[in-house]
Design an enzyme around this catalytic site. Structure first.
Site, PDB file in Angstrom:
ATOM      1  CD  GLU A 192     -10.067  18.489 -13.790  1.00  0.00           C
ATOM      2  OE1 GLU A 192     -11.210  18.010 -13.566  1.00  0.00           O
ATOM      3  OE2 GLU A 192      -9.315  18.871 -12.889  1.00  0.00           O
ATOM      4  CG  HIS A 261      -2.863  12.488  -7.282  1.00  0.00           C
ATOM      5  ND1 HIS A 261      -3.927  11.755  -6.835  1.00  0.00           N
ATOM      6  CD2 HIS A 261      -3.278  13.768  -7.269  1.00  0.00           C
ATOM      7  CE1 HIS A 261      -4.936  12.567  -6.544  1.00  0.00           C
ATOM      8  NE2 HIS A 261      -4.569  13.792  -6.805  1.00  0.00           N
TER       9      HIS A 261
END
Lengths: 459, 350
Positions: A192, A261
């Site tokens: 990322e 998450h």
């Protein structure tokens, strides 16, 4: 004892699916691991494997049946020596039950909003009266927005993990590789920080990247490039070069994926000058605002929601449907109290509004749509009318979006308030995994109803 | 731990292991500069040195604030690389960026005025020493976060490949930044996608106050891309001709579509990390030895004199010309007004 084979949950958010095809017939012997059926979810077609050994005693759900709820018995498996005559005594197979609980409790059913709370499209000045509406999922609307912009502008490309050949981890980029090819639909390694920086660099050179994060939870790895490079370069360069880039992907809690998450980043990004932050609730806003975000010359954070992806909404059938960034939408007009929400928070707010209207409380419900720049005028005008404000979001309470709105309203419309501003947020805890705790950690329609009753001084 | 090797042993074995890697490329011979090139290099490096000396002086006088990282000693790197580039090639670097901007052809007045935070600065006074850009000259900053420019520079190369425009991104970073994680994420994608990027690692031996040996397990920076099959070479970064030959090789490599390449420039900074660094982590002798034996400007000057390509008077004339440019920039930067207060709220969004 014969065992029922249940409709399995194939993803954390799946609630139902289509039984596309049986690959076995009644009377066939199966071993564990044998593929027995194919099930279509809104994301993909998946194979179902037998868990136990035995003989298919009876098929309960025909191939081609649509909308089969998770946990519905779809077939009966007979053990050695059992016959079809034993079927009456079948017991549910235990395996898939716990996995299915959370999705069943997910707010999805609410989104199929009852008629009287239906989005007041007619009052949205950005959609011409009489426009034909097409039922579309948020997932398709987002894909359509990207495809339309990519057709007209070669500078636009998509990059991220699994966006191309896999067709998107959540199938939002489905079909883009086929239409636009690998030059413009770019699969990245799982890095990322690196690919966010590459996207920003490409944007500084004049391309208009759409960077997909598989979830915004992973974008924390890329935070430096988003804040220090994308958001600040225009200012630091005295206006010479900025980053026309969209960072998009699912944000917030999905279902049963626990603390790492499940986090809403709306207030985080809205803290930063140089960014725009959009959080659409319905498919129409998702499409119109994503197209606007792609065209915007600034870095835009576009926070989607996994639970909303599969939900269907009316999307106007227009050749080029672009909505203004920074403008809230009045979902329902009313005079007694203002509820302000955004994104998936709207599902709780809509459910609560329905109940409150039934109790005779005339709710005005505002969907912010954009968090930064925020449409203060729409909120303030509403509060000046109703004198009461409740905000709703899934994010953590401290320095929440609601906190900021409360602060602005207190400073700019104090004399109009008839009750303290109430902010409803996710609880001040990391998201727990257990289904009951997860439900407790999220806001609920009941909390909103209670809050509205309190600020309107109903018992 | 009886078999634990002595520090010097392990350093040697690492080095020989690195030079045996298939990605290890021998640096080409120094370029054979004609008279014009030697003079160009001399002029450019002298401009950078005098400019930096002046910046140091203005910092001491309080005209320049915040952090100010001088490039003195490393002038041959940007000068030699720039001479190998063509118009439209992009340059991006970290916070020790004044030399890169001057080499890229940016106006010394605009650079110095940015250092003093004035409206005539490249960023209208809003970026400062570490954050300066020139769209016109394809200079993409000037970045204050160590290593961030490596991903960004790889992104510039991505745009070049996307547009198939034959341009090369020259991405500079130091031996300190070379230990950042995103550098390797970028290396991976650059090689995977064959992006036209030259990674110029300016190894000036110290990451702030930490020597290479104390911070880096692999001290051969040219082989930091070995895991990704990126070729690299170690270059004498004090010799502008050696730098130029290596950069020329690298630019051709990129333009052929071979992907990224790493140039480790072995160089040295004479001054501290920033103006506030007394540089106690190294000896005065070490600095003095570099200055007297390897100074990049003196090397060119010696060749110009030896080959009789310039007389003492001609060199003095160049020196005066450069001093005038720098004085003028200092004067401009001190007299130019500060940004209008209304600039506080401009350039946040387009």
């Amino acid at each position: 004892m014969p065992v029922e084979i249940l409709m399995p949950a194939l993803s954390p958010t799946m609630e139902e699916g289509n039984l596309a095809k049986w690959l076995v017939n009644e009377g066939d012997d199966v071993a564990s691991g044998d593929v027995i059926a194919e099930i279509e979810t809104d994301k993909a077609t998946m194979e179902v494997e037998a868990v136990d050994e035995g003989k298919i005693g009876k098929i309960l759900i025909e191939a081609g049946t649509e909308g089969v709820k998770v946990n519905t018995p779809i077939a009966v498996l007979l053990a050695d020596g059992e016959t079809a005559a034993d079927i009456g005594t079948a017991s549910a197979a235990p395996a898939p039950v716990p996995a299915a609980e959370a999705p069943a409790e997910a707010p999805a059913p609410v989104a199929a909003a009852p008629a009287e709370i239906k989005q007041e499209v007619a009052s949205d000045p950005d959609i011409p009266a009489g426009t034909e509406m097409v039922p579309t999922t948020a997932r398709e609307a987002l894909r359509d927005a990207m495809a339309e912009e990519m057709r007209t502008n070669d500078n636009v490309f998509v990059m991220g993990e699994e966006v191309a050949e896999y067709q998107g981890a959540y199938k939002v980029t489905q079909g883009l590789l086929d239409e636009f090819g690998a030059r413009r639909v770019v699969d990245t390694p799982i890095t990322e920080h690196g690919f966010a920086g590459i996207g920003v660099g490409a944007a500084m050179a004049g391309l208009q990247p759409i960077v997909e994060f598989m979830t915004f939870n992973f974008a924390m790895q890329a935070m430096d490039q988003i804040i220090n490079s994308a958001a600040k370069t225009l200012y630091m360069s005295g206006g010479q070069m900025g980053a026309p880039i969209v960072f998009r992907g699912p944000n917030g809690a999905a279902a049963r994926v626990a603390a790492q998450h499940s986090q809403c980043y709306a207030s985080w990004y809205s803290h930063v000058p140089g960014l725009k932050v959009i959080v659409p609730y319905n498919a129409s806003d998702a499409k119109g605002l994503l197209k606007a975000a792609i065209r915007d010359p600034n870095p835009v954070i576009f926070l989607e929601n996994e639970i909303l992806y599969g939900q269907t909404f009316d999307v106007p059938k227009l050749d080029d449907f672009v909505l203004p960034i920074g403008k809230a939408r009045i979902h329902r007009s009313g005079n007694d109290v203002t509820i302000v929400s955004f994104g998936i928070g709207m599902t709780y707010a809509i459910a609560a509004t329905e109940e409150l209207v039934g109790m005779g409380i005339d709710v005005e419900l505002i969907d912010l749509r954009t968090i930064r720049p925020m449409d203060y005028d729409t909120v303030l005008n509403s509060v000046r009318k109703t004198g009461r404000l409740v905000t709703v979001e899934e994010g953590f309470p401290q320095n929440s979006v609601g906190d900021h709105i409360a602060s602005q309203v207190t400073q700019r419309a104090f004399d109009y308030l008839d009750a303290p501003v109430t902010t409803i947020c996710g609880k001040d805890v990391p998201m727990p995994y257990a289904a009951n705790l997860e439900k407790l950690a999220l806001p609920s329609a009941a909390e909103i109803v209670e809050a509205v009753k309190a600020v309107t001084y109903r018992d | 731990m009886a078999t634990r090797p002595k520090k010097s042993d392990s350093a040697t074995s690492r080095k020989s292991a690195a030079s045996a890697l298939p990605t290890a490329v021998k640096a080409p011979k120094p370029a054979n500069f004609a008279k014009e090139q030697e003079l160009e290099a001399y002029r450019e490096m002298l401009l950078i040195r005098r400019f930096e000396e002046k910046a140091g002086q203005l910092y001491g006088m309080g005209f320049i604030g915040g952090f100010c990282h001088l490039y003195i000693g490393q002038e041959a790197v940007v000068t030699g690389v720039q001479m190998a580039l063509t118009e439209g090639d992009q340059v991006i670097t970290g916070y020790r960026d004044h030399g890169h901007m001057l080499a890229k052809g940016m106006d010394p007045n605009g650079v110095m005025a940015e250092l003093t935070g004035r409206r005539g600065g490249y960023s209208r006074g809003k970026g400062g020493s570490m954050h300066m850009f020139s769209k016109e000259e394809d200079f993409y900053g000037g970045h204050g976060i160590v290593g961030a420019q490596v991903s960004l520079g790889t992104g510039l190369a991505f745009a070049n490949k996307y547009r198939d425009n034959g341009k090369v991104s020259v991405t500079y970073f130091g031996d300190g930044a070379a230990n950042q994680g995103q550098v390797y994420e970028s290396f991976n994608m650059a090689e995977l996608w064959k992006l036209p990027v030259i990674y110029v690692i300016e190894n000036n031996r110290y990451a702030m106050g930490t020597s290479v040996a104390r911070a880096s397990a692999q001290t051969d920076f040219s082989q930091r891309g070995a895991s990704f099959n990126i070729p690299g070479m170690q270059v004498d970064g004090m010799d502008v001709r050696a730098v130029n030959a290596a950069a020329d090789y690298a630019a051709k490599w990129c333009r052929k579509g071979e992907g990224p390449i790493i140039l480790e420039m072995q160089t040295y900074r004479y001054r501290g990390h920033s103006m506030s660094d007394p540089a106690k982590y190294r000896s005065k002798d070490e600095v003095q030895k570099m200055r007297s034996e390897s100074d990049p400007i003196e090397q060119v000057k010696a060749r110009l004199t030896e080959k009789e390509w310039a007389t003492e008077d001609e060199l003095k004339a160049i020196d005066k010309e450069i001093r005038d440019i720098v004085s003028k920039s200092a004067e401009f930067a001190q007299n130019d007004p500060e940004p209008d207060p209304s600039e506080l709220y401009t350039d946040i969004l387009k």
